[in-house]
Motif scaffolding. Structure first.
Motif, PDB file in Angstrom:
ATOM      1  N   GLU A 122     -20.404 126.803  -3.622  1.00  0.00           N
ATOM      2  CA  GLU A 122     -21.213 127.669  -2.766  1.00  0.00           C
ATOM      3  C   GLU A 122     -21.484 129.006  -3.450  1.00  0.00           C
ATOM      4  OE1 GLU A 122     -21.157 129.779   1.652  1.00  0.00           O
ATOM      5  OE2 GLU A 122     -19.414 128.628   0.997  1.00  0.00           O
ATOM      6  N   SER A 149     -27.061 131.591  -8.074  1.00  0.00           N
ATOM      7  CA  SER A 149     -28.316 130.992  -8.534  1.00  0.00           C
ATOM      8  C   SER A 149     -29.515 131.422  -7.691  1.00  0.00           C
ATOM      9  CB  SER A 149     -28.187 129.465  -8.513  1.00  0.00           C
ATOM     10  OG  SER A 149     -29.394 128.851  -8.881  1.00  0.00           O
ATOM     11  N   SER A 150     -29.315 131.536  -6.388  1.00  0.00           N
ATOM     12  CA  SER A 150     -30.412 131.892  -5.482  1.00  0.00           C
ATOM     13  C   SER A 150     -30.732 133.383  -5.482  1.00  0.00           C
ATOM     14  CB  SER A 150     -30.071 131.457  -4.058  1.00  0.00           C
ATOM     15  OG  SER A 150     -29.046 132.293  -3.520  1.00  0.00           O
ATOM     16  N   GLU A 155     -24.180 128.592  -5.953  1.00  0.00           N
ATOM     17  CA  GLU A 155     -25.500 128.571  -5.320  1.00  0.00           C
ATOM     18  C   GLU A 155     -25.938 129.971  -4.901  1.00  0.00           C
ATOM     19  OE1 GLU A 155     -29.115 127.767  -3.971  1.00  0.00           O
ATOM     20  OE2 GLU A 155     -27.881 126.397  -5.163  1.00  0.00           O
TER      21      GLU A 155
END
Length: 144
Positions: free
Chosen positions: A116, A122-123, A119
């Motif tokens: 998580e 990355s986002s 992510e």
């Protein structure tokens, strides 16, 4: 300052008056990473990040981190173009999470599985360099 080509000029550089290494800790409880939502005045907004702090004169970075079991992850120059002082990064296995200090600008504590957090990085939801560097180093060393 004299630049590499020999010309003279000015340059802004931030150097701490007293040598006291700062630290950032990637705390893990039950396989989940502890993140704090911290209001950062410099960006006038909330930042999702790992806990970090200034050093205290006379204490090592490990002593200043104030956790029992630390694995050093090396040091980081968060802005080598501006700041001379390195920050020590650590991975820490902890037993639990205590109360947070709202007076320090902390709005909430959040637990995230390593995938998580990957992510969130990355986002672009996590933009804190300390958090990204500690996560990367801990991942590369097989600690997550």
């Amino acid at each position: 300052m004299r630049f590499p080509d020999g010309t003279l000029g000015t340059y802004i550089r931030d150097v701490a008056a007293v040598s006291a290494p700062g630290q950032a800790v990637l705390p893990v409880v039950g396989g989940r990473i502890v993140l704090v939502e911290h209001f950062r005045h410099a960006v006038r907004g909330w930042s999702l990040e790992i806990p970090r702090g200034f050093g205290e004169a006379g204490f090592s970075a490990e002593e200043s981190a104030r956790v029992v079991c630390l694995t050093p992850l090396g040091s980081l120059h968060v802005d080598a173009g501006m700041s001379a002082d390195p920050v020590s990064l650590f991975h820490a296995e902890i037993d639990g999470v205590g109360a947070f200090d709202a007076a320090e600008g902390i709005g909430a504590v959040r637990l995230a599985a390593p995938a998580e957090l990957a992510e969130l990085i990355s986002s672009g939801a996590v933009t804190d360099g300390y958090t990204m560097a500690a996560y990367l180093r801990a991942s590369l060393r097989g600690l997550l």
